[in-house]
Motif scaffolding. Structure first.
Motif, PDB file in Angstrom:
ATOM      1  N   ALA A   1       0.918  -1.228  -0.163  1.00 42.79           N
ATOM      2  CA  ALA A   1      -0.056  -0.128   0.113  1.00 42.79           C
ATOM      3  C   ALA A   1       0.976   1.412  -0.142  1.00 42.79           C
ATOM      4  O   ALA A   1       0.743   2.164  -0.885  1.00 42.79           O
ATOM      5  CB  ALA A   1      -0.974  -0.022   1.234  1.00 42.79           C
ATOM      6  N   MET A   2       1.839   1.324   0.803  1.00 46.92           N
ATOM      7  CA  MET A   2       2.560   2.351   0.833  1.00 46.92           C
ATOM      8  C   MET A   2       3.452   2.494  -0.332  1.00 46.92           C
ATOM      9  O   MET A   2       3.870   3.718  -0.992  1.00 46.92           O
ATOM     10  CB  MET A   2       3.611   2.414   2.094  1.00 46.92           C
ATOM     11  CG  MET A   2       4.645   3.605   2.093  1.00 46.92           C
ATOM     12  SD  MET A   2       3.995   5.151   2.554  1.00 46.92           S
ATOM     13  CE  MET A   2       2.985   5.208   4.169  1.00 46.92           C
ATOM     14  N   ALA A   3       4.049   1.335  -1.084  1.00 41.86           N
ATOM     15  CA  ALA A   3       4.482   1.583  -2.288  1.00 41.86           C
ATOM     16  C   ALA A   3       3.505   2.151  -3.441  1.00 41.86           C
ATOM     17  O   ALA A   3       4.041   2.971  -4.200  1.00 41.86           O
ATOM     18  CB  ALA A   3       5.182   0.348  -2.850  1.00 41.86           C
ATOM     19  N   GLY A   4       2.574   1.847  -3.414  1.00 42.38           N
ATOM     20  CA  GLY A   4       1.362   2.028  -4.432  1.00 42.38           C
ATOM     21  C   GLY A   4       1.389   3.648  -4.100  1.00 42.38           C
ATOM     22  O   GLY A   4       1.036   4.502  -5.248  1.00 42.38           O
TER      23      GLY A   4
ATOM     24  N   THR B   1      -6.318   2.403  -0.068  1.00 44.32           N
ATOM     25  CA  THR B   1      -6.968   1.951   0.962  1.00 44.32           C
ATOM     26  C   THR B   1      -6.604   0.430   1.210  1.00 44.32           C
ATOM     27  O   THR B   1      -6.406  -0.378   0.134  1.00 44.32           O
ATOM     28  CB  THR B   1      -8.852   1.841   0.687  1.00 44.32           C
ATOM     29  OG1 THR B   1      -8.891   3.152   0.650  1.00 44.32           O
ATOM     30  CG2 THR B   1      -9.308   0.969   2.080  1.00 44.32           C
ATOM     31  N   ILE B   2      -6.455  -0.035   2.441  1.00 42.29           N
ATOM     32  CA  ILE B   2      -6.241  -1.372   2.853  1.00 42.29           C
ATOM     33  C   ILE B   2      -7.503  -1.975   3.090  1.00 42.29           C
ATOM     34  O   ILE B   2      -8.444  -1.556   4.127  1.00 42.29           O
ATOM     35  CB  ILE B   2      -5.123  -1.576   4.056  1.00 42.29           C
ATOM     36  CG1 ILE B   2      -3.659  -1.274   3.488  1.00 42.29           C
ATOM     37  CG2 ILE B   2      -5.418  -3.176   4.376  1.00 42.29           C
ATOM     38  CD1 ILE B   2      -2.645  -1.717   4.475  1.00 42.29           C
ATOM     39  N   ALA B   3      -7.939  -3.181   2.531  1.00 37.39           N
ATOM     40  CA  ALA B   3      -9.271  -3.905   2.701  1.00 37.39           C
ATOM     41  C   ALA B   3      -8.753  -5.071   3.618  1.00 37.39           C
ATOM     42  O   ALA B   3      -8.068  -5.922   3.574  1.00 37.39           O
ATOM     43  CB  ALA B   3      -9.633  -4.581   1.527  1.00 37.39           C
TER      44      ALA B   3
ATOM     45  N   THR C   1      -1.203   5.597   8.599  1.00 38.99           N
ATOM     46  CA  THR C   1      -1.545   7.071   8.646  1.00 38.99           C
ATOM     47  C   THR C   1      -2.209   7.608   7.308  1.00 38.99           C
ATOM     48  O   THR C   1      -3.387   7.951   7.444  1.00 38.99           O
ATOM     49  CB  THR C   1      -0.384   8.023   9.040  1.00 38.99           C
ATOM     50  OG1 THR C   1       0.612   7.527   8.292  1.00 38.99           O
ATOM     51  CG2 THR C   1       0.014   7.635  10.413  1.00 38.99           C
ATOM     52  N   ALA C   2      -1.484   7.714   6.184  1.00 42.43           N
ATOM     53  CA  ALA C   2      -1.925   8.246   5.077  1.00 42.43           C
ATOM     54  C   ALA C   2      -2.749   7.290   4.323  1.00 42.43           C
ATOM     55  O   ALA C   2      -3.214   7.664   3.414  1.00 42.43           O
ATOM     56  CB  ALA C   2      -0.798   8.741   4.119  1.00 42.43           C
TER      57      ALA C   2
END
Length: 491
Positions: free
Chosen positions: A264-267, A276-278, A292-293
């Protein structure tokens, strides 16, 4: 933009066709051999001025002919030259026979060569055209040269390497330098060929560009920004987060959440507007404490996922990092068949028993699926292709992409990116220290981040692999996946 000749990739068969057409165009083929041999001699003198003796090993074909020209040019320059040949030199034909006749250096049988300190070997035995294991007498010389740590300059390709695949055919020289002509072969950048070639020089010996381009496979090349940059959206002054797309990464359970967070952070760093993390409900607290972000959304099962998919702004998904293999992963993937999906790790393994089930779901319309298998995962999805010894890595990736209607990232130190239409790129910028836990999760995130901004699947995959390698270079030796994420930069 037209690709420079030196950036093209020609198979050995393609290069044979180039030579044939050059001769048919009344181009002096011996003149081409003369320029090739002179170029090798110049490289040898330039890069090894302290050599006490240049040892030229000549084979029975035109590569050997280049060697005879090289030996003559080196002797004319005042260097000490010793020549050894494979087979009977009197059996040489055509330009190679002429080069032998013009060479004042008398040779001995190749088995007689004993390396000594101060030697520099010019390997003109086979070049790129070899298709069978090297003979025992050549293997013995290769072993002796390697054990003595004698520098080798290879003409065209180190003898013992397959020019199409970069694979070793029994044994192969490890060259300090390789001098090839007009264009590179896949074996120059596929591993282990890339490592065995050392520093590579591409020398223009005067074959017209029109002839070279006529036989180049324009669908295959090295993975560089020139190949895909025009298809990667760039942010305009009026951009905002919704224009840059919404990326979703599926998390595993409470004990397997880190991989999804790195993706997610790399994206996000690759340029996605929102990420968003599902998460399964039981992992919400673990994920919430580390985000955080990046946003968080609970997804428990296929029904809750399908309900959430009513939001059409959710355009691109990543499934696999830390998710767990099984039927749940299969159900989630099939629910996403009308969206863009990067399927990695556990997501790939989940379809090992029924890969066609996945392929059929994404078969219609534009390419929306990116698969990121390493060697083992590739074999699970494409067992027959993986087992076909007649195919090189590029061939395998292309066949898999066509079958799956997906962009394939066939991972490794020489990752190959392939599209269903036959395009394929070989990546060469990845440093070896990228081989660390979590590196693939970061790659999936970069690719997903580019796709969610509107990049087509193949271009997003190719750009993602290249940016992943660049991040690895910036992070440096000893990197962790966290270091790698921190080094990801958007285009």
């Amino acid at each position: 933009m037209m690709v420079p000749l030196a950036d093209l990739l020609l198979s050995p068969d393609d290069m044979t066709a180039v030579d044939r057409d050059a001769a048919a165009s009344s181009i002096d083929s011996y003149g081409l051999m003369e320029r090739a041999g002179q170029a090798v001699a110049a490289s040898a003198l330039r890069h090894f001025p302290g050599a006490l003796r240049f040892v030229v090993l000549c084979g029975p074909g035109n590569n050997g002919g280049d060697g005879y020209v090289t030996a003559r040019a080196l002797q004319q320059s005042g260097a000490s030259v010793k020549l050894f040949h494979l087979g009977e030199s009197m059996r040489l034909k055509g330009d190679a026979a002429r080069a032998f006749a013009d060479c004042p250096v008398k040779g001995e049988a190749i088995a007689q060569y004993v390396p000594r300190a101060g030697d520099v070997v010019i390997d003109a035995i086979f070049g790129a055209g070899l298709s069978r294991p090297v003979p025992a007498e050549v293997e013995a010389v290769i072993v002796r040269v390697g054990e003595a740590d004698i520098p080798v300059i290879a003409i065209d390709l180190p003898s013992g390497l397959d020019g199409a695949s970069g694979q070793i055919l029994g044994a192969a020289f490890r060259a300090k330098r390789t001098v090839t002509f007009m264009a590179r072969k896949p074996g120059h950048i596929l591993l282990p060929g890339r490592d065995l070639c050392g520093e590579l020089e591409v020398f223009d010996i005067g074959i017209p560009a029109r002839i070279v381009r006529a036989h180049a496979d324009n669908l295959i090349g090295e993975n560089t920004p020139m190949q895909w940059q025009a298809k990667i959206p760039s942010a305009g002054a009026d951009t905002h987060k919704y224009k840059r797309g919404h990326l979703v990464v599926f998390s595993g359970g409470p004990n397997a959440t880190g991989a999804a967070r790195m993706s997610a952070m790399a994206g996000l760093k690759a340029g996605a507007g929102l990420v968003t993390i599902a998460s399964p409900p039981e992992a919400m607290a673990v994920n919430a404490g580390s985000l955080t972000a990046i946003m968080l959304h609970a997804v428990d099962d296929e029904a809750s996922l399908r309900a959430w998919l009513a939001d059409q702004r959710l355009s691109t998904f990543i499934l696999g990092p830390g998710f767990g293999a099984g039927e749940k992963a299969c159900q989630f993937c099939l629910a996403l068949a009308d969206r863009h999906l990067v399927l990695d790790a556990d997501g790939i393994t989940s379809f090992r028993d029924e890969p066609q089930r996945l392929f059929d779901a994404f078969a219609a319309g534009p390419t929306r699926l990116v698969l990121t298998p390493h060697e083992g995962e590739f074999g699970r999805l494409f067992p027959d292709i993986a087992a076909d010894a007649s195919l090189n890595k590029v061939d395998k990736a292309r066949a898999a992409a066509a079958r799956a209607h997906a962009a394939i990232i066939y991972k490794g130190a020489d990752s190959v990116i392939a599209a269903p239409d036959g395009r394929a790129l070989i990546n060469a910028n990845a440093p070896p220290w990228l081989a660390t836990a979590g590196s693939g999760d970061v790659l999936a995130g970069i690719v997903g981040g580019l796709m969610t901004q509107g990049a087509p699947a193949f271009e997003a995959a190719a750009a993602g692999v290249w940016l992943h390698g660049l991040a690895g270079q910036h992070a440096g030796k000893g990197l962790t996946a966290e270091d790698l994420v921190a080094s990801v930069k958007p285009l």
